[in-house]
Enzyme design. Structure first.
Site, PDB file in Angstrom:
ATOM      1  N   SER A 232       0.837  -1.276  -0.043  1.00  0.00           N
ATOM      2  CA  SER A 232      -0.007   0.072  -0.056  1.00  0.00           C
ATOM      3  C   SER A 232       0.718   1.161   0.086  1.00  0.00           C
ATOM      4  CB  SER A 232      -0.997   0.089   1.039  1.00  0.00           C
ATOM      5  OG  SER A 232      -1.812  -0.926   1.129  1.00  0.00           O
TER       6      SER A 232
ATOM      7  N   ILE B 191       3.240  -9.740  -9.398  1.00  0.00           N
ATOM      8  CA  ILE B 191       3.330  -8.895 -10.659  1.00  0.00           C
ATOM      9  C   ILE B 191       2.532  -9.952 -11.813  1.00  0.00           C
ATOM     10  CG2 ILE B 191       4.662  -7.707 -12.458  1.00  0.00           C
ATOM     11  CD1 ILE B 191       4.933  -6.628  -9.448  1.00  0.00           C
TER      12      ILE B 191
ATOM     13  N   ASP C 169      -5.138   4.888 -11.887  1.00  0.00           N
ATOM     14  CA  ASP C 169      -6.515   5.349 -12.197  1.00  0.00           C
ATOM     15  C   ASP C 169      -6.969   4.829 -13.189  1.00  0.00           C
ATOM     16  OD1 ASP C 169      -6.379   7.564 -10.467  1.00  0.00           O
ATOM     17  OD2 ASP C 169      -5.638   8.975 -11.809  1.00  0.00           O
TER      18      ASP C 169
ATOM     19  N   GLY D  50      -5.995   1.565 -14.281  1.00  0.00           N
ATOM     20  CA  GLY D  50      -6.239   0.126 -13.727  1.00  0.00           C
ATOM     21  C   GLY D  50      -7.374  -0.074 -12.700  1.00  0.00           C
ATOM     22  N   ARG D  51      -7.543   0.853 -11.875  1.00  0.00           N
ATOM     23  CA  ARG D  51      -8.644   0.595 -10.954  1.00  0.00           C
ATOM     24  C   ARG D  51     -10.040   0.848 -11.712  1.00  0.00           C
ATOM     25  NH1 ARG D  51      -5.464   4.466  -6.488  1.00  0.00           N
ATOM     26  NH2 ARG D  51      -4.069   2.689  -6.067  1.00  0.00           N
TER      27      ARG D  51
ATOM     28  N   ARG E 182     -34.165 -25.216 -10.946  1.00  0.00           N
ATOM     29  CA  ARG E 182     -34.162 -26.034  -9.520  1.00  0.00           C
ATOM     30  C   ARG E 182     -35.368 -26.249  -8.963  1.00  0.00           C
ATOM     31  NH1 ARG E 182     -31.260 -30.101  -6.665  1.00  0.00           N
ATOM     32  NH2 ARG E 182     -31.185 -29.469  -4.661  1.00  0.00           N
TER      33      ARG E 182
ATOM     34  N   ILE F 273     -27.272 -19.490  -3.535  1.00  0.00           N
ATOM     35  CA  ILE F 273     -28.635 -19.625  -4.144  1.00  0.00           C
ATOM     36  C   ILE F 273     -28.291 -21.141  -5.137  1.00  0.00           C
ATOM     37  CG2 ILE F 273     -29.867 -19.166  -6.452  1.00  0.00           C
ATOM     38  CD1 ILE F 273     -29.674 -16.119  -5.476  1.00  0.00           C
TER      39      ILE F 273
ATOM     40  N   GLY G 224     -25.462 -26.593  -2.871  1.00  0.00           N
ATOM     41  CA  GLY G 224     -24.110 -27.701  -3.080  1.00  0.00           C
ATOM     42  C   GLY G 224     -23.719 -27.508  -4.713  1.00  0.00           C
TER      43      GLY G 224
ATOM     44  N   GLU H 130      -4.225  -3.505  -7.178  1.00  0.00           N
ATOM     45  CA  GLU H 130      -4.405  -2.200  -7.575  1.00  0.00           C
ATOM     46  C   GLU H 130      -5.167  -1.254  -6.637  1.00  0.00           C
ATOM     47  OE1 GLU H 130      -5.115  -1.617 -11.635  1.00  0.00           O
ATOM     48  OE2 GLU H 130      -4.893  -3.524 -12.148  1.00  0.00           O
TER      49      GLU H 130
HETATM   50  N1  CAA Z   1      -2.233  10.790 -10.742  1.00  0.00           N
HETATM   51  C1  CAA Z   1      -1.050  11.657 -10.857  1.00  0.00           C
HETATM   52  N2  CAA Z   1      -0.448  12.182  -9.729  1.00  0.00           N
HETATM   53  C2  CAA Z   1      -0.895  11.646  -8.652  1.00  0.00           C
HETATM   54  C3  CAA Z   1      -2.150  10.962  -8.479  1.00  0.00           C
HETATM   55  C4  CAA Z   1      -2.820  10.480  -9.494  1.00  0.00           C
HETATM   56  N3  CAA Z   1      -3.823   9.860  -9.357  1.00  0.00           N
HETATM   57  N4  CAA Z   1      -2.040  10.774  -7.130  1.00  0.00           N
HETATM   58  C5  CAA Z   1      -1.012  11.458  -6.337  1.00  0.00           C
HETATM   59  N5  CAA Z   1      -0.395  11.881  -7.433  1.00  0.00           N
HETATM   60  C6  CAA Z   1       1.010  12.765  -7.085  1.00  0.00           C
HETATM   61  C7  CAA Z   1       0.480  13.707  -6.087  1.00  0.00           C
HETATM   62  O1  CAA Z   1      -0.274  14.908  -6.482  1.00  0.00           O
HETATM   63  C8  CAA Z   1       1.801  14.059  -5.250  1.00  0.00           C
HETATM   64  O2  CAA Z   1       2.467  14.804  -6.286  1.00  0.00           O
HETATM   65  P1  CAA Z   1       3.276  16.082  -5.638  1.00  0.00           P
HETATM   66  O3  CAA Z   1       4.529  15.175  -5.107  1.00  0.00           O
HETATM   67  O4  CAA Z   1       4.033  16.982  -7.055  1.00  0.00           O
HETATM   68  O5  CAA Z   1       2.736  16.788  -4.679  1.00  0.00           O
HETATM   69  C9  CAA Z   1       2.395  12.851  -5.544  1.00  0.00           C
HETATM   70  O6  CAA Z   1       1.842  12.058  -6.400  1.00  0.00           O
HETATM   71  C10 CAA Z   1       2.343  12.179  -4.026  1.00  0.00           C
HETATM   72  O7  CAA Z   1       0.824  11.677  -3.730  1.00  0.00           O
HETATM   73  P2  CAA Z   1       0.556  11.493  -2.382  1.00  0.00           P
HETATM   74  O8  CAA Z   1       0.636  12.486  -1.435  1.00  0.00           O
HETATM   75  O9  CAA Z   1      -1.055  11.059  -2.629  1.00  0.00           O
HETATM   76  O10 CAA Z   1       0.878  10.245  -2.057  1.00  0.00           O
HETATM   77  P3  CAA Z   1       0.933   8.884  -0.818  1.00  0.00           P
HETATM   78  O11 CAA Z   1       2.255   8.470  -0.517  1.00  0.00           O
HETATM   79  O12 CAA Z   1      -0.152   9.913   0.188  1.00  0.00           O
HETATM   80  O13 CAA Z   1       0.051   7.801  -1.565  1.00  0.00           O
HETATM   81  C11 CAA Z   1      -1.701   6.317  -1.823  1.00  0.00           C
HETATM   82  C12 CAA Z   1      -0.942   7.669  -1.841  1.00  0.00           C
HETATM   83  C13 CAA Z   1      -3.022   6.765  -2.431  1.00  0.00           C
HETATM   84  C14 CAA Z   1      -1.587   5.654  -0.431  1.00  0.00           C
HETATM   85  C15 CAA Z   1      -0.880   5.480  -2.813  1.00  0.00           C
HETATM   86  O14 CAA Z   1       0.502   5.129  -2.329  1.00  0.00           O
HETATM   87  C16 CAA Z   1      -1.685   4.248  -3.242  1.00  0.00           C
HETATM   88  O15 CAA Z   1      -2.208   4.143  -4.329  1.00  0.00           O
HETATM   89  N6  CAA Z   1      -1.076   3.156  -2.780  1.00  0.00           N
HETATM   90  C17 CAA Z   1      -1.677   1.847  -3.132  1.00  0.00           C
HETATM   91  C18 CAA Z   1      -0.495   1.095  -4.170  1.00  0.00           C
HETATM   92  C19 CAA Z   1      -1.252   0.275  -5.159  1.00  0.00           C
HETATM   93  O16 CAA Z   1      -2.492   0.483  -5.492  1.00  0.00           O
HETATM   94  N7  CAA Z   1      -0.466  -0.817  -5.586  1.00  0.00           N
HETATM   95  C20 CAA Z   1      -1.125  -1.706  -6.587  1.00  0.00           C
HETATM   96  C21 CAA Z   1       0.120  -2.244  -7.046  1.00  0.00           C
HETATM   97  S1  CAA Z   1      -0.268  -2.555  -8.855  1.00  0.00           S
HETATM   98  C22 CAA Z   1      -1.073  -4.237  -8.885  1.00  0.00           C
HETATM   99  O17 CAA Z   1      -1.695  -4.564  -8.263  1.00  0.00           O
HETATM  100  C23 CAA Z   1      -0.543  -4.734 -10.337  1.00  0.00           C
HETATM  101  C24 CAA Z   1      -0.709  -5.884 -10.602  1.00  0.00           C
HETATM  102  O18 CAA Z   1       0.004  -6.752 -11.469  1.00  0.00           O
HETATM  103  C25 CAA Z   1      -2.279  -6.753 -10.410  1.00  0.00           C
END
Ligand code: CAA
Length: 386
Positions: free
Chosen positions: A132, A157, A240, A242-243, A268, A337, A340, A363
């Site tokens: 996270s 990954i 953004d 991917g979610r 059924r 629903i 078994g 994600e």
């Molecule tokens: N788009 C662009 N920039 C963004 C952004 C976005 N959506 N969200 C934040 N930023 C920028 C901010 O503007 C900020 O920029 P500045 O330094 O210029 O001010 C910078 O990023 C830091 O932002 P935050 O202060 O919001 O960062 P944070 O450390 O508080 O983290 C968090 C926020 C939301 C917790 C983030 O760490 C997060 O999303 N964590 C979860 C990680 C995750 O989703 N991992 C999944 C891995 S992928 C996966 O699962 C792949 C697979 O193969 C299935």
């Protein structure tokens, strides 16, 4: 407000539905049983234009709008979450990042091959000790003459064993925190890139999941995506997309649960009549329809905002949170629903139940989505100690 899909969007949805029923549904059961990552299906979804669906045609994509992409992903998600994962990772995490952050040269080099399925890509953000808190990358990139050398490890990954190109996030200067992160387009044939299969997963048995070791992996300067310090933004903007894709896939699971449950409940019979005639069964169906429709509306709203080029991070988190949790609940209800019969894989609900569980984890967990939403509402970052 107009809830009607355009004729083109209806056609895209109908085509994806027919393709899913013909090419994916039955194969999904066999692939899950055999734990097979099915490259034939990958080729078929590429031929349909579903890899890189949102990539403009000039780079080899289908040039779809986000709403249409969501409709496709919903249908594929109803058929098989492992196949849907291929589309989500390739299209949203990999292609959308290259599209947004790549140079013209990088776009022309990578996107046509990714859209055609000639190459697969993976998204190397998560590490054994970095989930996270994505900014805390332990993977290091050290500057050399004309390039970088990368050392570290990645975990969970998707497609890491099959990818030809891996987006690898690495820290260039630990003093800088997230502002020191960079993203590299790593050729996985490069010496030092060593993936291994993560086995014994609860679900997504037909999806490839890798642990990756990176030992002195050399990359050139022009393999950096964005600049030094852009890495975190590359990751967040890709997420953004991917979610959104995960949320759309989960709408498909909810819809599949409704359709399978209605069909089964009408066939059924117990106590001398179809179980669909019992109020308690109808209540369960109504509950699933509610969750399915609400999730779809939230996904459509996020897609609408993306298509307008408006900020959509919060709305995407709302859609992902709601749709993934709804799909977990619907798959549980659908098994109830089926009784078994739902406990074995003759019906897709058994697979839905196992496959969906990861969607509230990957994600960004549901808790991370809540913190993103909470921060947007209050203006307070709960992750920074006060
Ligand atoms: N788009 C662009 N920039 C963004 C952004 C976005 N959506 N969200 C934040 N930023 C920028 C901010 O503007 C900020 O920029 P500045 O330094 O210029 O001010 C910078 O990023 C830091 O932002 P935050 O202060 O919001 O960062 P944070 O450390 O508080 O983290 C968090 C926020 C939301 C917790 C983030 O760490 C997060 O999303 N964590 C979860 C990680 C995750 O989703 N991992 C999944 C891995 S992928 C996966 O699962 C792949 C697979 O193969 C299935």
């Amino acid at each position: 407000m107009d809830f009607d899909l355009t004729d083109e969007q209806q056609l895209i949805r109908q085509t994806a539905r027919e393709f899913t029923d013909k090419e994916i549904v039955e194969q999904a059961k066999q692939n899950a049983r055999a734990h097979t990552f099915d490259l034939d299906i990958v080729k078929k979804i590429a031929d349909q234009g579903y890899l890189g669906a949102i990539v403009p045609k000039e780079y080899g994509g289908a040039g779809l709008d986000y709403l249409s992409y969501g409709l496709v992903v919903e249908e594929i998600g109803r058929g098989c979450s492992s196949v849907r994962t291929v589309i989500s990772v390739q299209t949203s995490l990999v292609c959308s990042a290259i599209l947004k952050w790549g140079t013209e040269e990088q776009k022309h080099h990578y996107l046509p091959k990714l859209c055609s399925g000639e190459w697969l890509g993976c998204f190397g953000l998560t590490e054994p000790d970095t989930g996270s808190d994505a900014a805390k990358q332990r993977t290091r990139a050290k500057k050399t003459d004309g390039g970088w050398v990368i050392n570290g490890a990645k975990m969970w990954i998707s497609m890491g064993n099959y990818a030809k190109v891996a987006l690898i996030f690495a820290q260039t200067d630990p003093q800088l925190g997230h502002k020191g992160l960079a993203c590299f387009l790593v050729d996985t044939d490069q010496p030092g890139y060593q993936p291994s299969v993560i086995e014994h997963k609860m679900g997504l048995h037909a999806s490839d999941t890798a642990a990756i070791s990176l030992e002195d992996v050399e990359v050139s300067d022009d393999q950096m995506l964005g600049g030094i310090g852009d890495g975190f933004k590359v990751a967040m903007s890709a997420l953004d997309s991917g979610r959104y894709s995960v949320a759309a896939g989960c709408v498909g699971i909810c819809q599949g649960c409704v359709e399978e449950s209605v069909k089964y409940a009408k066939e059924r019979e117990q106590f001398g009549r179809p179980i669909a005639s019992f109020q308690l069964v109808q209540a369960m169906i109504a509950d699933m329809v509610l969750k399915s429709d609400a999730s779809r509306m939230l996904v459509w709203r996020a897609g609408f905002l993306k298509d307008k080029g408006r900020p959509s991070t919060t709305e995407t988190s709302i859609a992902k949170l709601h749709a993934t949790e709804a799909a977990v609940e619907c798959s549980n209800t659908a098994i109830q629903i089926h009784g078994g019969a739902g406990y074995v894989d003759d019906h897709p609900v058994e697979r839905y139940f196992r496959d969906v569980r990861v969607t509230t984890l990957y994600e960004g967990t549901s808790q991370i989505q809540k913190l993103i939403i909470g921060r947007a509402m209050t203006g307070i970052n709960a992750l920074i100690p006060s």
